[in-house]
Write a protein that holds these residues in place. Sequence first.
Motif, mmCIF file in Angstrom:
data_model
loop_
_atom_site.group_PDB
_atom_site.id
_atom_site.type_symbol
_atom_site.label_atom_id
_atom_site.label_comp_id
_atom_site.label_asym_id
_atom_site.label_seq_id
_atom_site.Cartn_x
_atom_site.Cartn_y
_atom_site.Cartn_z
ATOM 1 N N UNK A 80 -8.770 2.102 -12.852
ATOM 2 C CA UNK A 80 -8.090 0.807 -12.878
ATOM 3 C C UNK A 80 -6.582 0.993 -12.721
ATOM 4 N N UNK A 81 -6.026 2.027 -13.327
ATOM 5 C CA UNK A 81 -4.596 2.313 -13.188
ATOM 6 C C UNK A 81 -4.246 2.638 -11.741
ATOM 7 N N UNK A 82 -5.124 3.348 -11.050
ATOM 8 C CA UNK A 82 -4.892 3.662 -9.641
ATOM 9 C C UNK A 82 -4.910 2.395 -8.796
ATOM 10 N N UNK A 83 -5.834 1.498 -9.118
ATOM 11 C CA UNK A 83 -5.892 0.211 -8.422
ATOM 12 C C UNK A 83 -4.617 -0.583 -8.662
ATOM 13 N N UNK A 84 -4.171 -0.622 -9.893
ATOM 14 C CA UNK A 84 -2.963 -1.365 -10.232
ATOM 15 C C UNK A 84 -1.748 -0.794 -9.501
ATOM 16 N N UNK A 85 -1.651 0.511 -9.437
ATOM 17 C CA UNK A 85 -0.535 1.157 -8.766
ATOM 18 C C UNK A 85 -0.563 0.900 -7.260
ATOM 19 N N UNK A 86 -1.751 0.858 -6.681
ATOM 20 C CA UNK A 86 -1.880 0.675 -5.232
ATOM 21 C C UNK A 86 -1.271 -0.640 -4.761
ATOM 22 N N UNK A 87 -1.352 -1.660 -5.591
ATOM 23 C CA UNK A 87 -0.776 -2.947 -5.227
ATOM 24 C C UNK A 87 0.483 -3.292 -5.988
ATOM 25 N N UNK A 88 0.952 -2.337 -6.791
ATOM 26 C CA UNK A 88 2.090 -2.557 -7.682
ATOM 27 C C UNK A 88 1.883 -3.833 -8.519
ATOM 28 N N UNK B 117 -8.998 -0.180 -4.345
ATOM 29 C CA UNK B 117 -7.732 0.550 -4.356
ATOM 30 C C UNK B 117 -7.265 0.836 -2.939
ATOM 31 N N UNK B 118 -8.165 1.298 -2.083
ATOM 32 C CA UNK B 118 -7.809 1.551 -0.683
ATOM 33 C C UNK B 118 -7.386 0.262 0.007
ATOM 34 N N UNK B 119 -8.089 -0.812 -0.261
ATOM 35 C CA UNK B 119 -7.792 -2.115 0.332
ATOM 36 C C UNK B 119 -6.400 -2.590 -0.082
ATOM 37 N N UNK B 120 -6.077 -2.462 -1.369
ATOM 38 C CA UNK B 120 -4.753 -2.879 -1.846
ATOM 39 C C UNK B 120 -3.652 -2.015 -1.246
ATOM 40 N N UNK B 121 -3.902 -0.722 -1.147
ATOM 41 C CA UNK B 121 -2.891 0.190 -0.605
ATOM 42 C C UNK B 121 -2.605 -0.115 0.858
ATOM 43 N N UNK B 122 -3.652 -0.365 1.630
ATOM 44 C CA UNK B 122 -3.484 -0.630 3.063
ATOM 45 C C UNK B 122 -2.809 -1.967 3.324
ATOM 46 N N UNK B 123 -2.994 -2.919 2.433
ATOM 47 C CA UNK B 123 -2.445 -4.270 2.631
ATOM 48 C C UNK B 123 -1.111 -4.476 1.933
#
Length: 263
Positions: free
Chosen positions: A180-188, A132-138
């Motif tokens: 999983x929802x947080x991960x999905x949101x992080x990368x839209x 999640x952090x990785x997706x958000x930062x990228x």
Amino acid sequence: MKLVTWNINSIRIRLEHVQKLVSDHAPDVICFQETKVRDSLFPLEALQEMGYPHIHFAGEKSYNGVAILSKIPFSAPDALSWCAREDKRHSSVILENGIELNNFYIPAGGDEPNAETNPKFAHKLQFLDEMTDWCAKRFDADAKRIMVGDFNIAPLETDVWDHKKLKNIITHTEIEITRLAQLQQAGQWVDAMRLHILPQEKCFTWWSYRARDWLATNKGRRLDHVWVTPNLQDSVAGCEVLLDLRGQDKPSDHAPVLVTLTV
């Protein structure tokens, strides 16, 4: 582009199944999880002979392992480590058409959904948090990306055979679904499978080996996923779970997922 994700559960044992997938469905790109083979023994030539000249793999003995097979040239092959471990759970490439493809095998999490008493479940949650952090930062609204793999989470009630019976079972617990929802949101991320297999429809990709007649009882879960960035959503032309491969002799407990994109 026909894209397949498949937890093959030992690629060397199931090369004949891979050949059937290729012969029957002719995917352009195949992402494998749980290849279960060290790199020195990876069946590279056999897979190239099936029509996949471009192959990126990262493996270890007996456990985990991921691979990307492609008819389409790619660049920038990579395999990141997660949770300060060297287990092989990720691979990525940039396809010739500019799409970044990430292939993940998220930890299963063991049997008890308690991070304090179950180190395997703690590992799973940490892995999801790092993703999640990785997706958000990228995050880049202009980037075209696809993320596939065995996520080992069935988020929707229709992703499991019985929501009430499984709501406290790992893969379908509230804490995993939330992560999983947080991960999905992080990368839209857009759930490409559910664009064509509607959310109100049952959809499974995994059936336990313990079931004597897996198809008749159909006590499955949707653990395998294909996510795309919003700018690829309209290009998702179809999705199919290839049940015929789950029905082979000595099969993987996962069926391949085939998504077609007009890219």
